[in-house]
Design a protein around this motif. Structure first.
Motif, PDB file in Angstrom:
ATOM      1  N   GLU A  17       0.838  -1.208   0.000  1.00  0.00           N
ATOM      2  CA  GLU A  17       0.000   0.000   0.000  1.00  0.00           C
ATOM      3  C   GLU A  17       0.869   1.252   0.000  1.00  0.00           C
ATOM      4  O   GLU A  17       0.493   2.266  -0.587  1.00  0.00           O
ATOM      5  CB  GLU A  17      -0.956  -0.007   1.198  1.00  0.00           C
ATOM      6  CG  GLU A  17      -1.984  -1.136   1.158  1.00  0.00           C
ATOM      7  CD  GLU A  17      -2.847  -1.130  -0.111  1.00  0.00           C
ATOM      8  OE1 GLU A  17      -3.299  -0.042  -0.526  1.00  0.00           O
ATOM      9  OE2 GLU A  17      -3.037  -2.198  -0.694  1.00  0.00           O
ATOM     10  N   GLU A  18       2.038   1.184   0.644  1.00  0.00           N
ATOM     11  CA  GLU A  18       2.952   2.329   0.662  1.00  0.00           C
ATOM     12  C   GLU A  18       3.462   2.635  -0.745  1.00  0.00           C
ATOM     13  O   GLU A  18       3.581   3.803  -1.132  1.00  0.00           O
ATOM     14  CB  GLU A  18       4.132   2.067   1.611  1.00  0.00           C
ATOM     15  CG  GLU A  18       3.761   2.037   3.077  1.00  0.00           C
ATOM     16  CD  GLU A  18       3.174   0.684   3.511  1.00  0.00           C
ATOM     17  OE1 GLU A  18       3.402  -0.341   2.823  1.00  0.00           O
ATOM     18  OE2 GLU A  18       2.462   0.668   4.526  1.00  0.00           O
ATOM     19  N   ARG A  21       0.613   4.217  -2.692  1.00  0.00           N
ATOM     20  CA  ARG A  21       0.405   5.609  -2.268  1.00  0.00           C
ATOM     21  C   ARG A  21       1.515   6.515  -2.797  1.00  0.00           C
ATOM     22  O   ARG A  21       1.260   7.642  -3.215  1.00  0.00           O
ATOM     23  CB  ARG A  21       0.314   5.697  -0.754  1.00  0.00           C
ATOM     24  CG  ARG A  21       0.051   7.114  -0.289  1.00  0.00           C
ATOM     25  CD  ARG A  21      -0.658   7.160   1.039  1.00  0.00           C
ATOM     26  NE  ARG A  21      -0.885   8.523   1.430  1.00  0.00           N
ATOM     27  CZ  ARG A  21      -1.934   9.252   1.069  1.00  0.00           C
ATOM     28  NH1 ARG A  21      -2.855   8.722   0.309  1.00  0.00           N
ATOM     29  NH2 ARG A  21      -2.064  10.500   1.463  1.00  0.00           N
ATOM     30  N   ASP A  50      -5.523  10.155  -2.117  1.00  0.00           N
ATOM     31  CA  ASP A  50      -6.270   9.035  -1.536  1.00  0.00           C
ATOM     32  C   ASP A  50      -7.092   8.300  -2.582  1.00  0.00           C
ATOM     33  O   ASP A  50      -7.090   7.066  -2.641  1.00  0.00           O
ATOM     34  CB  ASP A  50      -7.203   9.525  -0.417  1.00  0.00           C
ATOM     35  CG  ASP A  50      -6.460  10.018   0.810  1.00  0.00           C
ATOM     36  OD1 ASP A  50      -5.254   9.694   0.963  1.00  0.00           O
ATOM     37  OD2 ASP A  50      -7.073  10.750   1.613  1.00  0.00           O
ATOM     38  N   ALA A  53      -4.826   6.476  -5.112  1.00  0.00           N
ATOM     39  CA  ALA A  53      -4.234   5.301  -4.463  1.00  0.00           C
ATOM     40  C   ALA A  53      -5.269   4.176  -4.369  1.00  0.00           C
ATOM     41  O   ALA A  53      -4.954   3.006  -4.639  1.00  0.00           O
ATOM     42  CB  ALA A  53      -3.702   5.660  -3.086  1.00  0.00           C
TER      43      ALA A  53
END
Length: 96
Positions: A17-18, A21, A50, A53
């Motif tokens: 997820e990093e 993002r 957001d 992502a």
């Protein structure tokens, strides 16, 4: 395309997820033309990151591929080779 945005599909271990993002942040920075928005634009900037992502996560985790998984080490080596080739071409042109 911005060189800092990387391919995220089909990695072992899976894309985090990093990483997703970070790619979304780079995209929003590129299209907005700013690295850090003003206070007046901070909320819309953060919301865009957001949302992008979230959508990118759907794409990365939802697509199917029959290709063998990529590794970050191999992708980094390929990028380094491309950079060395690009640098060598630039240096030759400047010497001419």
């Amino acid at each position: 395309m911005c060189r800092n945005i990387r391919v995220l599909l089909n990695f072992t271990p899976p894309t985090t997820e990093e990483e997703i993002r970070a790619a979304a942040l780079q995209y929003v920075r590129k299209v907005s033309g700013t690295r850090k928005p003003s206070k007046a634009n901070q909320e819309i900037f953060d919301r865009a990151v957001d949302e992008i992502a979230r959508i990118t996560g759907h794409v990365v985790h939802g697509m199917e591929t029959h290709s063998p998984p990529r590794t970050r080490e191999n992708e980094a080596a390929k990028a380094k080779a491309r950079g060395a080739k690009r640098y060598a071409l630039t240096t030759r042109r400047e010497a001419s």
